[in-house]
Structures are given as structure tokens and as C-alpha cells.
Design an enzyme around this catalytic site. Sequence first.
Site, PDB file in Angstrom:
ATOM      1  N   CYS A   1       0.791  -1.159  -0.054  1.00 27.81           N
ATOM      2  CA  CYS A   1      -0.117   0.049  -0.157  1.00 27.81           C
ATOM      3  C   CYS A   1       0.822   1.199  -0.045  1.00 27.81           C
ATOM      4  CB  CYS A   1      -0.941  -0.234   1.073  1.00 27.81           C
ATOM      5  SG  CYS A   1      -2.115  -1.553   1.124  1.00 27.81           S
TER       6      CYS A   1
ATOM      7  N   HIS B   1      -3.572   6.909   2.840  1.00 28.47           N
ATOM      8  CA  HIS B   1      -3.844   5.602   2.139  1.00 28.47           C
ATOM      9  C   HIS B   1      -5.084   5.184   2.565  1.00 28.47           C
ATOM     10  CE1 HIS B   1      -3.919   1.511   0.953  1.00 28.47           C
ATOM     11  NE2 HIS B   1      -4.037   1.086   2.234  1.00 28.47           N
TER      12      HIS B   1
ATOM     13  N   ASN C   1      -9.968  -0.561  -0.103  1.00 25.40           N
ATOM     14  CA  ASN C   1      -8.499  -0.582  -0.065  1.00 25.40           C
ATOM     15  C   ASN C   1      -7.950  -0.973  -1.348  1.00 25.40           C
ATOM     16  OD1 ASN C   1      -5.744  -0.749   0.321  1.00 25.40           O
ATOM     17  ND2 ASN C   1      -6.108  -1.937   2.561  1.00 25.40           N
TER      18      ASN C   1
END
Length: 324
Positions: free
Chosen positions: A114, A251, A281
Site C-alpha cells: 500500500c 492511504h 482498499n
Amino acid sequence: MHIRSELIGWGHYLPKKVVTNDDLSKIVDTNDEWISTRTGIKTRHIVEDELTSDLAYNAAKMALDRAGLSAEDLDLIIVSSVTPDNTTPSVATKIAGRLGVKVGTPAFDILAACSGFVYGLVQADNMIRLGQVKTALVIGAESLSKIVDWTDRNTCVLFGDGAGAAVLRACEGDGSKNDKGILATKIYADGTHYDYLKTNGGVSSTKTAGFVSMDGKEVFKFAIPALTQGAEVVAEMAGYKVSEIDWLIPHQANIRIISNVGEKLGLPEEKVIVAVDHHGNTSAASIPLALSENLESGKIKKGDLVILTAMGAGFTWGGAIIRL
Ligand code: UT7
């Protein structure tokens, strides 16, 4: 004269299929109430017959278009992904071939989960500032639905697919905090947390890609200080207080993490960009997707001061501060 990397193009692409929380409740024992309150996710996009490179290619085309450049103008392509089409070669070389960049243009993938887009920005910015390249394309692209166990409610509700891209070009500044472009970056890793968020397989261990498994609570606990640090450190390096920025793009993993980080940084809610509600996500794609969507809508504007902050498997984390 001081060379900086200016963001001159942005792009994003999402597969057409939208999966709601109610859709997921037909596959696993879950419900909209749990997913919404624990994660803030309402919908996510999921690939059907497209590959990660297709998502990346479409985001790249949009970014080149917004930059007013053609593929031949590129000197570097970096793709961040944990879900490449093939184990080798890289997605970046596939994109290079499809876009029709000059033969010889370096292209490579980065695996920092990520944090991948921020890691990619750091590499591109460093190569630009060293004078090795002038124009760079950095992409975050993921088909996480391919490495999700669709029988595991702990993970399958969390992730989505998509891609975001940015074109960076060398520009001249005076080295002051008022310059445009990337003003400071910082990346970190701590491999002692390797096992908390990983796939349960891989080429050298199981000869398969494996499925995502996560100790959610441990990741959650680590994410808040890591994302906060990623923002604070780059603000300080650039000579700013976090309160002076226009936008924070963290994020996008969980709305509770995002809100907590915003609070810890003392930022009003309105300055914190949220896209997790409609993307889920998307790992390396999450930050460039959110950046591009908000530039495109006009919410984020040229001239704004933006901090990107990321955290992911490894653990990896880091940030970048950019005057757009
Ligand atoms: O991208 C890198 C960064 N990733 C992250 O930052 C993710 C960080 N972690 C998180 O966001 C959260 O830890 C999760 C969203 C993954 C989980 O939230 P939580 O509040 O930590 O929930 P939990 O894991 O403690 O689970 C609470 C309960 C459990 O039931 P019991 O054991 O209390 O009976 C789970 O089995 O919720 C249950 N549960 C679910 N229930 C309905 C777990 N997943 C689901 C689900 N639907 N999808």
C-alpha cells in the site's frame, strides 16, 4: 537553480463492476452495517475480464492526456503493484510496450504494497532531481480481488481494484519551500512486521500467489502512528507545519484510521481526502486514485499544497509533500 519534479498529469481508472456491501452479504456472513461502521467502505470496483495492466494502461493514458504529452515524451515508467499480470516481466514493461514509448526507456515495478505509489514517487523524483530522466510516469495498479479469499469475511470485504497514475516532469525552482513540485519525501520499512499482513503463498514458497491474510488489529495499531509520521516528517523536511497544507491524502484502508490520523495531525475533516467509501482498499492504487479523482473534479487545484501518506505490508510506510 534547483531541479524539482512537477506533477503535470493525473489519471485513474476503475473497472466497471461495482460490488456493494449487500452483494457481499450474499457470499459471506457479513452485512452493510458491520462493513460501513468498521471500515467506512460502501462499494468497491472489481475486475471482470481485465488485467492489472489494463487498469494501469487506462490510468496512464488519462495521465498523459492531462499532461498534454505522448508516450514518446516519457523517460521512465514505474508501476507499483502486488498483483502483476505475470510474475515476470514487470507490468511497467507491458505498459511501455502498449503505450509505445521510446525503445530503451527504463521501466520497472516496485513492490511496497500500500506504500507502493509513494515509494514509486520517491524513485522517480530522485531520478529527475539527479538529471537522469526528465519525464516520468508513476502508476499504482491493483487487481486485489484476484488475491482475496472470497470465503474469508475478515478480508474479502476490505479490498477493491483500480489504478491511478501521475506524470512528473523536471522543472526549475529556487530550492525554497515556495517551489512547485515535490518538496520532500521519506520512506520507511520495518521487516519485523512481515507476518502481520501478507499473502499465504508466493512463488518460492508455494508456487502460487496465495491469498491475503491479515492480523487486522496489529495493522490498525501500526497504521495510525505510521501514517501520522509519514505526514509530519515530510512537512518538517519541507519547512511547513502540517496545519499549513491544503489537503492530506492518506492511504485509503479504513475510515477509522483516516479520521484518527487527521485528528492526530490536527487537521479539520474537510482537509482530509476520503475515497475508501467507494474504492475500498486498493493498495498501491489508493493514493493516486484519490489524487486524480479530486484533481479531476476540481476539489484539489493546481497550486495546492498536498501531503500523501501511506502504510502497507512489510510494514512499509512514508510520505511526500507536493505543491501541485
Ligand atoms: O492496507 C494496509 C493497511 N490495512 C489496514 O490498515 C487494515 C487495518 N485493520 C482494520 O482496518 C480493521 O482491523 C479491520 C476492518 C480489518 C477489522 O476491524 P476490527 O474492528 O479490528 O474487527 P475485528 O477483527 O476485531 O473483528 C471483530 C468481530 C469479530 O467477531 P468476534 O470474534 O468478536 O465474534 C470478527 O469475526 O467482527 C467479526 N468480523 C466480521 N463480522 C461481519 C470480521 N469481519 C467481519 C465481516 N462482517 N466482514
